[in-house]
Each structure stands twice: as C-alpha cells, then as structure tokens.
Scaffold this active site. Structure first.
Site, PDB file in Angstrom:
ATOM      1  N   GLY A  19       0.774  -1.067  -0.305  1.00 53.43           N
ATOM      2  CA  GLY A  19      -0.048   0.078  -0.085  1.00 53.43           C
ATOM      3  C   GLY A  19       0.404   1.082   0.174  1.00 53.43           C
ATOM      4  O   GLY A  19       1.721   1.487   0.234  1.00 53.43           O
ATOM      5  N   ALA A  20       1.044   2.095  -1.719  1.00 46.37           N
ATOM      6  CA  ALA A  20       1.590   3.192  -1.133  1.00 46.37           C
ATOM      7  C   ALA A  20       0.207   4.526  -1.646  1.00 46.37           C
ATOM      8  O   ALA A  20       0.834   5.235  -1.958  1.00 46.37           O
ATOM      9  CB  ALA A  20       2.741   3.311  -1.929  1.00 46.37           C
ATOM     10  N   GLY A  24       0.747   4.229   3.210  1.00 48.74           N
ATOM     11  CA  GLY A  24       1.976   4.541   3.006  1.00 48.74           C
ATOM     12  C   GLY A  24       3.367   5.769   2.572  1.00 48.74           C
ATOM     13  O   GLY A  24       4.012   5.297   2.712  1.00 48.74           O
ATOM     14  N   ARG A  54      -3.202  14.647   0.877  1.00 43.88           N
ATOM     15  CA  ARG A  54      -2.374  13.984   1.810  1.00 43.88           C
ATOM     16  C   ARG A  54      -1.252  13.283   1.236  1.00 43.88           C
ATOM     17  O   ARG A  54      -0.533  12.771   2.233  1.00 43.88           O
ATOM     18  CB  ARG A  54      -3.574  13.047   2.895  1.00 43.88           C
ATOM     19  CG  ARG A  54      -4.323  11.785   1.922  1.00 43.88           C
ATOM     20  CD  ARG A  54      -4.888  11.566   2.239  1.00 43.88           C
ATOM     21  NE  ARG A  54      -5.976  10.291   2.146  1.00 43.88           N
ATOM     22  CZ  ARG A  54      -6.212  10.234   0.797  1.00 43.88           C
ATOM     23  NH1 ARG A  54      -6.539  11.635   0.351  1.00 43.88           N
ATOM     24  NH2 ARG A  54      -7.555   9.361   0.138  1.00 43.88           N
ATOM     25  N   ASP A 112      -6.115  -0.885   1.893  1.00 47.38           N
ATOM     26  CA  ASP A 112      -7.686   0.038   1.944  1.00 47.38           C
ATOM     27  C   ASP A 112      -8.469  -1.289   1.918  1.00 47.38           C
ATOM     28  O   ASP A 112      -9.636  -0.901   1.859  1.00 47.38           O
ATOM     29  CB  ASP A 112      -7.470   1.099   0.740  1.00 47.38           C
ATOM     30  CG  ASP A 112      -7.535   0.093  -0.455  1.00 47.38           C
ATOM     31  OD1 ASP A 112      -7.564  -0.682  -0.358  1.00 47.38           O
ATOM     32  OD2 ASP A 112      -7.795   1.350  -0.894  1.00 47.38           O
ATOM     33  N   ALA A 116      -7.706  -7.463   0.730  1.00 52.48           N
ATOM     34  CA  ALA A 116      -5.949  -7.608   0.627  1.00 52.48           C
ATOM     35  C   ALA A 116      -5.343  -7.954   2.206  1.00 52.48           C
ATOM     36  O   ALA A 116      -4.133  -8.702   2.275  1.00 52.48           O
ATOM     37  CB  ALA A 116      -5.590  -6.284   0.256  1.00 52.48           C
ATOM     38  N   CYS A 168     -32.334  -3.583  -3.605  1.00 51.36           N
ATOM     39  CA  CYS A 168     -33.257  -3.406  -3.603  1.00 51.36           C
ATOM     40  C   CYS A 168     -34.654  -2.799  -4.387  1.00 51.36           C
ATOM     41  O   CYS A 168     -34.433  -1.653  -5.005  1.00 51.36           O
ATOM     42  CB  CYS A 168     -34.248  -2.428  -2.331  1.00 51.36           C
ATOM     43  SG  CYS A 168     -36.098  -2.058  -1.971  1.00 51.36           S
TER      44      CYS A 168
END
Lengths: 617, 480
Positions: A19-20, A24, A54, A112, A116, A168
């Site tokens: 994860g980067a 990460g 971020r 995330d 995984a 539904c």
C-alpha cells in the site's frame, strides 16, 4: 536499547510495504528517514486528484501514474542511496507467493480493503514473517503487530465483511428473494450485539450524510427479511449505481434484475429485455427518454399493480420524462458538436447545463436534465468505454448520472433528494482522510517495526489514535492480544461442519463455506489423499471435467464419499492456508435461521459492518 | 472542472466547508524549519492553509539531509527556509508561501511587531528565553502560539493563547438533556395524554420511558409533599415504585425507566461549570466583546433567569428508547429512530421520516409514533428557547452598538444546543509556567500510573532547556 544495535538492525532489515496511499506515503518517508535501506513497495493503484490532500509524495502532474513508482522516485530524491523496489501490481498476484514473502524481515501494511489485508495476513503466517497492520479513517487510526504464535493474527477476531448493499429493486412485489444483497446471510442476534453503539457513534458523529451509509446498510440488511422493504436513499443510490449504471454502461450480459416484472404483468415486446439496447441510428435523447420512462415509469406501474405490496406503504409515483421535461433538451454549449479537443475525462453534464455547486440539491427537473444529458455525453464522448465501464467515484460524469438517477427514483418514492456531494459520498463509499492521522500512524508503525526487528516482544503495542482525548490521551497503547486458539487461520484447530451430506452438493459447500466463510479464492479440497476439487488455470482437461462433475454431486455420493466423521482438508495455495474440517451429518436445518443448510463451527461470524472495514490509506 | 475542490474532498467530509474556510483564512508563521516544523507545515499546506511564512536563519548542512525530507543534496549551502518553503509551495500551489532568512531569536528581539500579522505562530526548538519573550509578544497581539520541542522519540507541545472558547466541546460523558427533574408544561401535558394504567399489554409496553418517568415523578411528588426522590432510600423506593407498575416481565420500557430513574433526581438548574462561565467578568459585554461572550451574556441574566426557569436552553434531542418486545425489532426501531433523529437534525421533514418507517406491525408503529411525538415536543421546546436567546442576542448587539445581524442564526442555534457544554480555556503565560510551576499538580500526576511517564518527560525536557539556558550547551554533550 543500544542505539548502535538498533541502527544495525534497521540497516540490515529488508522491508515489504504493501500500500502506497495515505499511510504508505508517510510510512515510506519515515522508513527512509529512519535509515531503512531496503524497501519493497506493492501497490496497484494510480494517483488521483483526491489523493493530493494527504499523499504528499504525489503532485498534480503525477495523476494517473503508479503510486508505488512515483512514491519510490520521490523518496529517492531526498534519500538517494537506499534501495527501493516498486511493484505496480496487485498484492494478490501469484508472483507475491510465500517465497517472495520469505525474503523479508517484516511486512508493513497500509492497505485499504479487507480482502487484501486478509490475503497478506495469510501469507505472512505461511512465511512466518511478522506483520504490522494499520488503518485510518478521519482522525481515527490504529496499528497492530501480528506475529505468529505470539500475538493474535489479523483474522483471530471476527472481521467485518465488506460493505454490501442490499439491492432492493422494488420493480415487483417486494419479497424476501429480492433482498439478495451479496453479502452472506447475517445472523440476526449476532449482528445485533455489536451494532447499536457503533451505529450510534457513527450517527451522532456525522458531519455529512456520507456517514449515514454505514448504519443504513447494516440496518436495512438486517431488517429486510424481518420487516420488508425500507426504502432509503441508499437503496436509490445502490439501484442507480449497481443496477442501472452497470446495465447501461457496463457488461451487458451480466445478470441484472432491473427488468424483473411482477407475475401478473406479461412483458410486452416493448418492455422485453432489449429495452436497454440502443437501437442503431436512434437519437440518443430519444433513447435516454425511453430508458427513463421504462425504469421510472413503467417499472413503477408494474410494481404498483401489486396492490398487496403497498397496503402499508407509501405508494410510489411513476415518473415519465415528458411530464417533467416536455421539450427536447437544447443543444448545450460544449456539447457533442464542438468539443473535439475535450478530454473525455473532463466531460460533465453539470458543466454543460451550467450547474456549478455540487452541494446544491437539484430539483426533479434538473435531475431529469442531468440524467438525459449525462447519457448523451456518455454516448457522444465516451462511446468506446460503454460496455466496459464500472462505477468510479472519481468519474465525474458517472457520479452525475448516478446522482440524477437516484434522485429521480427517490422523488418517486417520496424520499428526500440529495446533492451530488452527498450522493458521491454514499455511492463511492468515501471514507474521509487527512495527512495528520496518517503521519501519526506511520510513525507508530515504524516504532513497532523497530521493536519487531530487535525481537523486543514484550514491548509490542497495539495503538489506537482517537479523535477526542480519552483520559487526556489521544494515543491509546494497549498490550497485544494472544492468538485466538481456535482461529482457523493461525491455529491448527480443525473446524467442524454440520451438513446434510445426502442433500448438500459439493458446490454448496464450496460457495457457502469455502468461499463464503473461509474466504478462499482458489480452493483445493481433499478427502485423505483423494482430490475432490481444485481451481486453477493449468488443470488437465479431464481433471477439470471431473471436478465440474463433482460440484453437482451431493457430498455422500462423491467418488470418495463424505459422510459423518469425514475430515476434509481445504487449502488455498495462493494464500498458503490450509485447514481441516470435521464433517458431521445432520438431517434437518431451519430455513429461517440456517438458510445455508449447513453450519460451520470454530469460525466466528463477522459483523456486517464496522467503521474500519474500508480504511482509506 | 465541475468540482474544483476535488483535492479537498476527503477532508471536507470531516470538518465541512466552515472548517475549510477557517483553514483557508489562516496565516501561519513557522519558526525554525527542522524536521518537526517542516512536518507540521506539510500537513497544514496539504490541507490548504491560507498562507505560510517560514523563518529560519540557517543554511542547509550535510547533517540536515536524511532527517528532513524536504531537503536534498542540491540544497546544501542554501537557505534552509528557502528550500523548505519551495518544497511546501510545490505541495499545494493554492497556498501563499513566503520565507524569511533570519534567525527567529534575533527577530524576536529586533522586530516583535512582525508577529502580529499572523493567526498562529508555531515555534519549534526555541531556547527558553526566546519562548518567554515570544509568548508575551503573541499574547499582546492576540496571536495564537504553539510551542514545540522534540528530542528523538519524545517531545512537548504547548498551546498558548489568552482564551479559547469552545461551543461544541464534545465531552466524553454527558448526560442527555431530558429535563426529567424539571419538566416544562408541554412535556407534562403530553405525558398526561398517555394513560399508564391501560390493561392492553401492547400499549403498556410501548410507552416511552421518558413518559413513564415524567408521570411517575409527578405521582411521587404528590405523595411526598412536592419533593422528588433525593436520598438514597427514596431513590430506591422510587425504583420499587416503578417496578410495581410493570404488568409483564418483558417490559423493556420499564426496565429503561428504572435504569434512568436517577435522572429524575439530578439537581435542577445549571452546572457549576456553566455557572462559572456566566459569572465570568467577560460576560459583562461591551463593543469589544467576542461573539461568544455576547451569547453568554444573553444566556446569563436574560435567559436563564427568565424563560429558562433556571435552566440552560434545551438541547432538543432524545436518546434511543427500546420499548419493544422483540429484541431484534427493538434494534431495528432504535436504529430507525436514531437515523430519523439525525436526518431531522439536518432539517428533514419528520413526517417523511415517519412514512419511511411504516412498519408492517402495529407494535412498531405505535412505538414509533410515541417516539416521534415526544421528539417533536423536545424539538419545539429547543426551538422556542433558541428564539428567545436569539432575541436577547440581538438586543445586546444593539445595546453595545454592533450590527444586529453580526452573529448568525446558525451560530446562535449551535450555541443554544451546546449551552450546557460550553468550555472556556485560558492559558497561563509560558513565563508563569516556567517561573511558578504548580507543584502539587505535578506531584499528583507523577504518582498517577496513566500520566507519570508523560509528566516525567515534561520535567526532563524542561530541565534540559533550563540547563541549556544556564550553561549554553546541552547536558551530556561532553560525556563523549
């Protein structure tokens, strides 16, 4: 701790980072600044604009490029003499097998999604490599250390199943069958235990409607079989996204119950399955109106025809495009004809209709315009993608279309309409994120990683980062839990399964237990030395045929019969996970409470939702 | 682009547009751009802070590389402030980034007025004497100050400003505002419309516990000369009294009433905390008073003493009430109600919500209807309280010569809803903290398991700074 010894341990360590993203980026920076020398990164994602608030290693100019590669290059700029290897790939790819993991001293995860995470957990256990797992959402975050035999593994405690939306459709009599949402059946008493406080937290802490997604979900998921259909905006979004959008722009052949008709309405040729087909040379707007009238008008009429269903409900109102928008849409500026230079990704129905603020709530007419305009734009500007599109929260036009469709449906059911901003939050399952939390969590990961490298087992901590101080503290470190002795992932304890071996087929067992509960992707099933089932690309033809035939057989009639007392071995070679299941025959199952027709013991049912299940990183 | 704020999408979902606007309005000054300062600004710049000014007089040396990710080999010999500023600018071009290549210590001495232009000054790794001076400068200029010091894995952050007023203080535990100890006429009237002595089991089970408690308290008071249960004995007796009213074993609403029965006995009137705030001299407002204190003044004599009947404005929301037989259904209903409450707060029509939850069973409908009615009564009271306070606020604004609409409805509403939780933080001058530490407090914390480590570090870090001031070097430096 001796500083020199610590530095040596760090310098000699080989680290795998999965994860980067948000965590990460911070993690890679902190690792590099802490003198780590050999780091591998795996991430399959590419950079998006909404990452830039971020994920500070990325710039606007990197949008569309591999996160793993750009992150590596960015860190090498300020720390040129270390080794960083970037894998722009899915962590579940077979190349990342147990031997790949074995080359590392430690695995650090900032993933995330649950799937995984589970996969990485299983491989770390198989390779016997310590794992530091993390996640953040908004101001909340957590870091845990998983070390085989010493602390609990990622799956020792029940984990929430990924969010599944009950679909539904309400095109005909709402009945139990219609609420096959995707996620496995949730057992009610269990779900109840966990949900109330959590749902309450989520609700009272809401800032935007997006947070409402979670409680709605578990809530409607729970109650559908009990109390019938709860029509909420979330349903409208799900309907618009998973049914309508994918029907129109995704894989045409997928099974899709958009067209379900009630038993008393015989489908005329006009309303047959091909209503969604674009007829050659048909005017796009004409086509859009045809779709509109079918899904918002005709289907609702059909549903209304069943009086019984609406006795205790608010009756929906069929909506037809000509009532809302009698005149043809005026050719808009920036539309089909004069946009040769337009980048397809910037096409926007809001733009061409002059609607600017994504926080405005459009009225029915505006929604209708957006619906038709977005459809026109898809066919006019992005025709090549039609048939292969899947909904993406960062695809502006897709979000516009889904918002409009959900709102039109909501209007007809008397549900409050929502703005694009809100709808996007619900549809995209967006979890909020800021750099500060990620930076804190990344720092904690590195602190734990150093302890692991120094084998300082007694100092491991599981740390929670809180939004509001509790006892004047924002960081809450607690001692890690011991492994759960009956965890089917990290312990040897066999599972046991009650099943009617004369009635349940091998397929039932594979789908409901092996895939549905044990979450194996490529299972192999053995009875002693006899192979009953296997999945893989490289199977011999005759073996594949054998396995296919076995799937249809009931357990007791398999070539190597499975009866009470049989021990089955189930394995997933990619996950390097193997477990034994003791079979116990049982004749009867309660349809209401045991819908699978089989019961697995030694395995903990996951609650249907939890705030950490889709931590953005 | 149709949505220009895509970049901030994930954070807008946390602090909303108001929060984002506050960020974008802010102007921040960083003193010394080492790793701590640089990292801090990185997070603010990514989020879209209005402007930054980086002040640092040093040049980049080889030792800076590898501990500050904003610097690379090409930076060596250049101004550190300039390099860091350039990196930060690259992170977000919407931010106005400036740098001043001068020593913060020198600027504090020679150009104190420089700091008055900022919203917030973040001072990192400053020596004691400079911190004390800077603090005084900032206090005078009404500028917020954050002082940070870090060594390895430990560090210290100190906020310093004259006063920080919090409306939405989000305390850990707070009792819901049901006013069971002092019900207002409409609530009493509503309770009177519901008969507890019904024999119908279903109806009996579905009476919300708030109604049960209001009625039972009245009945109790009649028998006890107008007093509510107050002693331990009486409270116990009151519980027994409630228990005696149940007609079936599984009446969760009565169980809830018994659990919540202490709420009837809580003292009337405002908390000592709120009392302290309204008695503060700052509540004697004039044209220079902040909006917060104007609203406090409106609360003070004008509301609490009059319409409020001694109480703060009602919050207007009520908790979940499980008053259903089946647990599962109970869960569903309370979630539904919870959901509807949240939706209601976002000003949706309650009727719509009720329609949404038209259940199959009459049980649920009954319970839901009671709940919604009750909710409406609480909301109506909260709205009425708000209108009174709003009027008072406008009157005060007029009196002190400010624009009548200077404080928005939204702000007044939020103030009313949180009136019981208002918090005023005042910070001592850093100089006072340094010169006269509150020793008993420190001693107490040192013996507290939860805080002893943190306080230990605090004392050590303070000692290091004092040592550095006195000897002009850090302790341990000559020990090899």
């Amino acid at each position: 701790m001796d500083a020199e010894q610590q530095l040596q341990a760090i310098k000699q360590a080989k680290v795998l980072m999965v994860g980067a993203g948000g965590i990460g980026c911070e993690l890679l920076k902190t690792l590099a600044l802490s003198s780590f020398q050999d780091i591998h990164i795996i991430d399959m994602d590419t950079i998006e604009v909404s990452n830039l608030n971020r994920q500070f290693l990325f710039r606007q100019s990197h949008v569309g490029q591999s996160k793993a590669k750009v992150a590596r290059d960015a860190v090498l700029r300020f720390k040129p003499h270390i080794n960083i290897t970037a894998h722009h790939a899915n962590v579940k790819d077979p190349e990342f097998n147990v031997d790949f993991y074995k080359q590392f001293n430690i695995v650090l995860s900032g993933l995330d999604n649950l799937d995984a995470r589970r996969h990485v957990n299983r491989l770390c256990l198989a390779a016997d490599i310590p794992l530091v797992e993390s996640g953040t959402t908004g101001f909340l975050g957590q870091v845990t250390v998983h070390m085989k035999g010493k602390t609990e593994c990622y799956e020792c405690q029940p984990k929430p199943t990924p969010k599944t939306y009950p679909v539904c459709t309400i095109t005909s009599t709402p009945s139990k069958d219609q609420f096959e949402g995707g996620g496995g059946g949730v057992s009610l008493p269990l779900a109840r235990n966990f949900s109330l406080p959590l749902a309450r937290n989520l609700l009272t802490g809401t800032i935007s409607l997006s947070c409402l997604v979670h409680p709605c979900l578990s809530f409607s998921h729970l109650c559908t079989p009990v109390l019938g259909c709860f029509i909420l905006f979330v349903h409208c979004i799900v309907w618009a996204k998973d049914l309508l959008f994918s029907k129109l722009f995704g894989d045409k052949d997928q099974e899709n119950d958009l067209n379900v008709c009630s038993n008393n309405a015989t489908s005329s040729s006009e309303h047959a399955e091909d209503v969604f087909k674009h007829i050659l040379d048909e005017d796009i707007e004409q086509y859009g109106r045809r779709i509109y009238d079918h899904v918002f008008g005709y289907n609702i009429e059909v549903a209304l025809a069943n009086e019984e269903a609406w006795k205790n409900r608010n009756r929906p109102k069929p909506t037809y495009s000509s009532d809302i928008l009698p005149d043809k849409l005026i050719q808009q500026i920036g539309n089909l004809d004069n946009g040769a230079t337009d980048d397809p990704s910037s096409v926007s129905a809001m733009g061409s209709l002059g609607l600017k603020n994504p926080r405005d709530i459009w009225n029915l007419e505006e929604n209708t315009r957006i619906f038709l305009e977005a459809l026109k734009l898809f066919f006019g500007k992005r025709e090549k993608e039609i048939g292969n599109l899947t909904f993406d929260k960062d695809d502006q036009l897709a979000v516009e279309f889904v918002t409009a469709a959900a709102n039109i449906r909501a209007a007809s059911f008397g549900i409050p309409l929502h703005s694009l901003f809100e709808a996007k939050g619900i549809a995209g399952n967006i979890v909020h994120a800021v750099a500060t939390t990620n930076a804190i969590i990344a720092g904690l990961i590195v602190i734990e990683a150093i302890k692991v490298l120094l084998c300082d087992t007694n100092s491991y901590r599981m740390t929670y980062c809180l939004q509001h101080p509790s006892r004047k503290m924002l960081l809450m470190p607690v001692e890690p839990f011991e492994p759960n002795k009956s965890c089917y992932v990290c312990s040897e304890t066999p599972l046991s399964l009650q099943v009617n071996t004369h009635r349940s087929t091998l397929r039932d067992f594979v789908e409901k237990i092996v895939k549905g509960k044990l979450r194996m992707d490529f299972p192999l099933i053995m009875h002693g030395s006899a192979l009953l089932y296997e999945v893989g690309d490289d199977l011999e033809e005759d073996m594949a045929a054998n396995y296919a035939a076995n799937l249809h057989k009931v357990l007791s009639e398999l070539p190597s019969p499975v009866t009470s007392g049989t021990v089955l071995t189930v394995e997933d070679l990619q996950q390097e996970l193997s477990c034994n299941i003791n079979i116990k025959h049982r004749e009867e199952f309660d349809e209401e409470n045991e819908p699978d027709g089989m019961l697995l013991f030694g395995w903990t049912q996951a609650p249907p939702m939890n705030m950490d299940n889709s931590l953005p990183v | 682009m149709a949505e220009p704020k895509t970049k901030y999408d994930r954070q807008l979902r946390i602090w909303g547009e108001q929060g984002q606007a506050a960020l974008e309005k802010a102007s921040i000054c960083l003193l010394n751009c080492g790793p701590t300062g640089s990292e801090t600004l990185k997070n603010l710049v990514l989020g879209g802070i209005g402007s930054i000014t980086v002040i640092d007089g040093s040049k980049v040396e080889a030792g800076d590389l590898g501990n500050n990710f904003m610097l690379d080999e090409s930076s060596i010999g250049q101004s550190k402030a300039k390099c860091v500023c350039a990196f930060l600018q690259e992170l977000n071009d919407a931010v106005k980034a400036k740098f001043v290549e001068e020593s913060p210590e020198a600027l504090i001495e020679t150009n104190p007025s420089l700091f008055s232009q900022f919203t917030l000054v973040i001072a990192t790794q400053l020596v004691e004497a400079s911190v004390v001076k800077l603090d005084r400068i900032c206090r005078r200029g009404n500028v917020m100050l954050i002082f940070a010091r870090s060594y390895g894995l430990t560090g210290l952050v100190r906020i310093s400003l004259k006063e920080h007023n919090v409306v939405e203080s989000k305390p850990d535990h707070f009792l819901d505002d049901l006013r069971l100890n002092n019900p207002w006429p409409e609530l009493k009237q509503f309770a009177e419309t519901i008969d507890l002595n019904v024999t119908d089991l279903v109806a009996h089970k579905h009476t919300p516990y708030v109604v049960i408690l209001v009625k039972m308290a009245v009945e109790w008071a009649e028998r006890h000369g107008g007093c509510l249960p107050s002693t331990r004995e009486e409270k116990k007796e009151f519980k027994e009294f409630l228990k005696s009213k149940t007609i079936a074993l599984d009446e969760d609403n009565y169980k809830e009433a018994i659990e919540a029965s202490f709420k009837v006995s809580t003292p009337r009137g405002i908390s000592s905390n709120l009392r302290q705030i309204i008695d503060d001299s700052a509540a004697e407002v004039d044209s220079t008073s902040s909006d917060f204190w104007v609203m406090v003044a409106a609360l003070k004599v004008e509301f609490i003493a009059n319409e409020g009947d001694g109480e703060a404005p009602l919050e207007g929301s009520i908790p979940d009430m499980t008053s259903l037989t089946e647990l599962v259904t109970g869960f569903v209903i309370s979630s539904a109600v919870n959901l509807s409450r949240t939706l209601l707060l976002s000003s949706y029509d309650s009727e719509t919500i009720v329609l949404l939850y038209t259940y199959k069973t009459d049980h649920c409908q009954l319970s839901c209807r009671h709940y919604v009615n009750l909710q409406k009564i609480y909301q109506a009271k909260a709205e009425a309280d708000f209108l009174v306070v709003e009027q008072r606020v406008r009157n005060i604004l007029k009196r002190i010569g400010r624009d009548l609409d200077a404080i928005s409805k939204t702000n007044i509403k939020s103030f009313c809803r949180n009136a019981r939780k208002l918090t005023v933080c005042r910070y001592r001058l850093i100089e006072d903290e340094f010169n006269s530490p509150i020793l008993p407090e420190l001693l107490k914390l040192l013996t507290d398991e939860d805080y002893s480590v943190a306080v230990g570090f605090y004392i050590l870090l303070r000692a290091v700074d004092r040592f550095a001031t006195n000897y002009n070097r850090f302790p341990g430096l000559f020990n090899g």
